[in-house]
Scaffold this active site. Structure first.
Site, PDB file in Angstrom:
ATOM      1  NE  ARG A  39     -24.365 -72.538  -8.472  1.00 17.19           N
ATOM      2  CZ  ARG A  39     -23.540 -71.963  -9.319  1.00 17.19           C
ATOM      3  NH1 ARG A  39     -22.355 -71.554  -8.915  1.00 17.19           N
ATOM      4  NH2 ARG A  39     -23.886 -71.810 -10.573  1.00 17.19           N
ATOM      5  CE  LYS A 200     -21.897 -67.836 -21.989  1.00 19.11           C
ATOM      6  NZ  LYS A 200     -22.490 -68.742 -20.987  1.00 19.11           N
ATOM      7  N   GLY A 353     -27.426 -70.269 -17.132  1.00 19.38           N
ATOM      8  CA  GLY A 353     -27.333 -69.475 -15.912  1.00 19.38           C
ATOM      9  C   GLY A 353     -28.150 -68.195 -15.986  1.00 19.38           C
ATOM     10  N   GLY A 376     -23.342 -74.603 -18.722  1.00 18.27           N
ATOM     11  CA  GLY A 376     -22.621 -75.310 -19.787  1.00 18.27           C
ATOM     12  C   GLY A 376     -22.958 -76.789 -19.823  1.00 18.27           C
TER      13      GLY A 376
HETATM   14  P1  ADP Z   1     -27.617 -68.371 -20.685  1.00 19.18           P
HETATM   15  O1  ADP Z   1     -26.665 -68.044 -19.568  1.00 19.18           O
HETATM   16  O2  ADP Z   1     -29.036 -68.427 -20.228  1.00 19.18           O
HETATM   17  O3  ADP Z   1     -27.208 -69.593 -21.448  1.00 19.18           O
HETATM   18  P2  ADP Z   1     -26.294 -66.487 -22.441  1.00 19.18           P
HETATM   19  O4  ADP Z   1     -25.156 -66.424 -21.506  1.00 19.18           O
HETATM   20  O5  ADP Z   1     -26.051 -67.084 -23.780  1.00 19.18           O
HETATM   21  O6  ADP Z   1     -27.571 -67.161 -21.748  1.00 19.18           O
HETATM   22  O7  ADP Z   1     -26.826 -65.017 -22.761  1.00 19.18           O
HETATM   23  C1  ADP Z   1     -27.194 -64.098 -21.783  1.00 19.18           C
HETATM   24  C2  ADP Z   1     -26.762 -62.720 -22.157  1.00 19.18           C
HETATM   25  O8  ADP Z   1     -27.259 -62.356 -23.427  1.00 19.18           O
HETATM   26  C3  ADP Z   1     -27.285 -61.694 -21.187  1.00 19.18           C
HETATM   27  O9  ADP Z   1     -26.183 -61.050 -20.575  1.00 19.18           O
HETATM   28  C4  ADP Z   1     -28.085 -60.733 -22.042  1.00 19.18           C
HETATM   29  O10 ADP Z   1     -27.909 -59.383 -21.673  1.00 19.18           O
HETATM   30  C5  ADP Z   1     -27.510 -60.975 -23.411  1.00 19.18           C
HETATM   31  N1  ADP Z   1     -28.416 -60.581 -24.497  1.00 19.18           N
HETATM   32  C6  ADP Z   1     -29.660 -61.045 -24.718  1.00 19.18           C
HETATM   33  N2  ADP Z   1     -30.207 -60.442 -25.794  1.00 19.18           N
HETATM   34  C7  ADP Z   1     -29.281 -59.568 -26.271  1.00 19.18           C
HETATM   35  C8  ADP Z   1     -29.231 -58.649 -27.363  1.00 19.18           C
HETATM   36  N3  ADP Z   1     -30.257 -58.517 -28.202  1.00 19.18           N
HETATM   37  N4  ADP Z   1     -28.112 -57.931 -27.542  1.00 19.18           N
HETATM   38  C9  ADP Z   1     -27.060 -58.091 -26.694  1.00 19.18           C
HETATM   39  N5  ADP Z   1     -27.044 -58.921 -25.660  1.00 19.18           N
HETATM   40  C10 ADP Z   1     -28.135 -59.665 -25.443  1.00 19.18           C
HETATM   41 MG    MG Z   2     -24.823 -67.014 -19.525  1.00 18.11          MG
END
Ligand code: ADP
Ligand code: MG
Length: 405
Positions: A39, A200, A353, A376
C-alpha cells in the site's frame, strides 16, 4: 486522468503549497517493521507527482483499529521509515495528529519536504467526522488530496470532513479507481459478466441485486452459492447457509429469469467432511453432498462451464473467491477461476480484499485490467451507493458528480 467529474491532482497548482494527502498506509506491522509495503508503494506515483511539482506534503492515514485512543503498537514510525526508503527522501514523523508538534512541523515545511502525522484514528474525533477536528486537519495545509479509496465509503474527518474546508482533489490511485468502477457500472462493453463468490453473503447480495439488472450473465460460486442452492431446494449438507437470505437469493434468480440472462450455480463441488485444512474430501454433484459434509470449493465440471460461458465476454467483474482458497488443499478452484479470468479477451476488474489476494496467489495479477484496492468501498460503489470520500471531492467545471449512475 479522467475521474468521472472529479478534480484530480492534475487540475491543481501545487507549486509552493502545502498539500494534505489522505493516504492508505493501513499496512501490517511485525516487530516494529512494515511486513507488507504494497500500500505504501501504491501511493508513490501520487506523492512523487506532487513533490516533483513543488508541493510540500502532510500525509495522514489510519492504521488498524485503535478506537480513538493511543495504542503504542499502532504508531506510524515504522511506516515513516519505510516510506523514506521508498521515496528516497527524508520523512519527518510527528507523534500527534493535529496537536502542537504537528502544527509546528507543518508550518515549517518547505517545498519537497514530507511530514507524516500520527495514526489519525488515535483521535476519537476522526471516526465521528467531528467538524472541529476536520478544521484542525485542514489548518495544516492549503490543499487536500484524497488517495485512500479503501476508506472512501466512510465519512470520517480525514476522508470527508476535511474536504469541506480545503480545495479537494483525487490522487492518482483514487482517480484510477473511480474511472474503472464508473466504467464498469455505467458503461461496460457487452457482453458483461459478473462472477460473485466469497463468504459475505449479505453484502454480496446487495451487489447482485444491482448487477442482475445491468449484466448479461451471472455466475455464483464460493460460500455464496450454498445459500442459493439451498434456496432452490438442494440439500447442501453441513455447508454454511444464511436462511434469512433465501428470499433475496430467489429474487435475484427470478430477476435473472425475467431478463432472460443466464445465472450459473455450481453443478459440482469439492465437499469436505469437516471445516479443516486436512479434512477428507470428495468431488460430488451438488445433489449428492453427503450428510454432514460441506461444500468448500466449486467443482471442476462447474469451472468447465464457467470457462465456456464467459469466453465471449467483453467485460468481466469478479468478486469473491470460489472456495476456501487460503488452504492449499482447497485453493485449486479459485486458482483455476483466476486463470480463466486472466486469459479472457475482455476488460477485467477484480474487487474485494480476498479476491485480490487470490489473484496474486494465482500469479495472474498482471493480466487483470483493474484490481481494486478497496474491498468494501468498491462493492458499495458497484452497488450504486455514493461514497462520502468521493462525493466530497470538488467537481470538475461543468462535470457531473462522480456518482455511480
Ligand atoms: P472478498 O474479500 O474478495 O470480497 P469475501 O470476504 O466475501 O471475499 O470471502 C472470502 C472468504 O470466503 C474466504 O475466506 C474464503 O475462504 C471464503 N469461502 C469461499 N468459498 C467458501 C465456501 N464454499 N465455504 C466457506 N467459505 C468459503
Ligand atoms: Mg474479504
Amino acid at each position: 486522468m479522467a475521474a468521472a467529474g472529479k478534480l484530480t491532482i492534475d487540475d491543481l497548482d501545487v507549486a509552493g503549497r502545502r498539500v494534505l494527502v489522505r493516504v492508505d498506509f493501513n499496512v501490517p506491522l511485525e516487530d516494529g517493521r512494515v511486513a507488507d509495503d504494497t500500500r505504501i508503494r501504491a501511493s508513490l506515483p501520487t506523492l512523487r507527482a506532487l513533490l516533483d511539482r513543488g508541493a510540500a506534503l502532510v500525509l495522514v492515514t489510519h492504521l488498524g483499529r485503535p478506537k480513538g485512543r493511543v495504542v503504542e503498537e499502532l504508531r506510524l514510525d515504522p511506516v515513516a521509515r519505510r516510506l523514506a526508503e521508498l521515496l528516497g527522501r527524508e520523512v519527518r514523523k510527528v507523534d500527534d495528529v493535529t496537536g502542537p508538534q504537528a502544527r509546528a512541523a507543518a508550518a515549517a515545511l518547505e517545498p519537497g519536504q514530507v511530514l507524516l502525522l500520527e495514526n489519525v484514528r488515535f483521535d476519537p474525533r476522526e471516526e465521528k467526522n467531528d467538524p472541529d477536528f476536520a478544521r484542525e486537519l485542514a489548518g495544516l495545509a492549503d490543499l487536500f488530496v484524497n488517495d485512500a479509496f479503501g476508506t472512501a465509503h466512510r465519512a470520517h474527518a480525514s476522508t470527508e470532513g476535511v474536504a469541506r474546508f480545503l480545495p479537494a482533489a483525487a490522487g492518482l490511485l483514487m482517480a484510477a479507481e473511480i474511472a474503472a468502477l464508473s466504467r464498469l457500472v455505467n458503461n461496460p462493453e457487452r457482453p458483461f459478466w459478473a462472477l460473485v463468490g466469497g463468504g459475505k453473503v449479505a453484502d454480496k447480495l446487495r451487489v447482485l441485486e444491482r448487477l442482475v439488472d445491468r449484466c448479461d450473465g451471472l455466475i455464483i460460486g464460493g460460500g455464496m452459492a450454498n445459500t442459493f442452492l439451498t434456496a432452490q431446494g438442494i440439500d447442501v449438507g453441513a455447508s454454511r447457509v444464511e436462511p434469512d437470505l433465501f428470499d433475496a437469493a430467489r429474487a435475484v434468480m427470478g430477476r435473472a429469469g425475467e431478463r432472460g440472462i443466464p445465472l450459473l450455480l455450481p453443478v459440482d463441488v469439492v465437499a469436505a467432511d469437516r471445516f479443516a485444512e486436512d479434512a477428507q474430501t470428495r468431488v460430488v454433484p451438488v445433489e449428492a453432498i453427503p450428510a454432514g459434509w460441506m461444500a468448500l470449493v466449486v467443482g471442476p465440471a462447474s469451472l468447465d462451464a464457467v470457462d465456456e460461458a464467459v469466453r465471449p465476454a467483453r467485460t468481466v467483474f469478479w468478486n469473491g473467491p470460489f472456495g476456501v482458497f487460503e488452504w492449499p488443499a482447497f485453493a485449486e478452484g479459485t486458482r483455476r477461476l483466476a486463470q480463466v479470468v486472466a486469459e479472457l479477451d475482455a476488460w477485467t476488474v477484480v474487487g474485494g480484499g480476498d479476491s485480490a489476494a487470490a489473484v496474486h496467489q494465482a500469479g495472474v495479477a498482471d493480466r487483470i485490467d483493474h484490481i481494486s484496492t478497496g474491498g468494501g468501498a468498491s462493492l458499495e460503489f458497484v452497488e450504486g451507493r455514493p461514497l462520502p470520500g468521493v462525493e466530497a471531492l470538488a467537481d470538475t467545471a461543468g462535470g457531473a458528480a462522480a456518482r455511480p449512475g
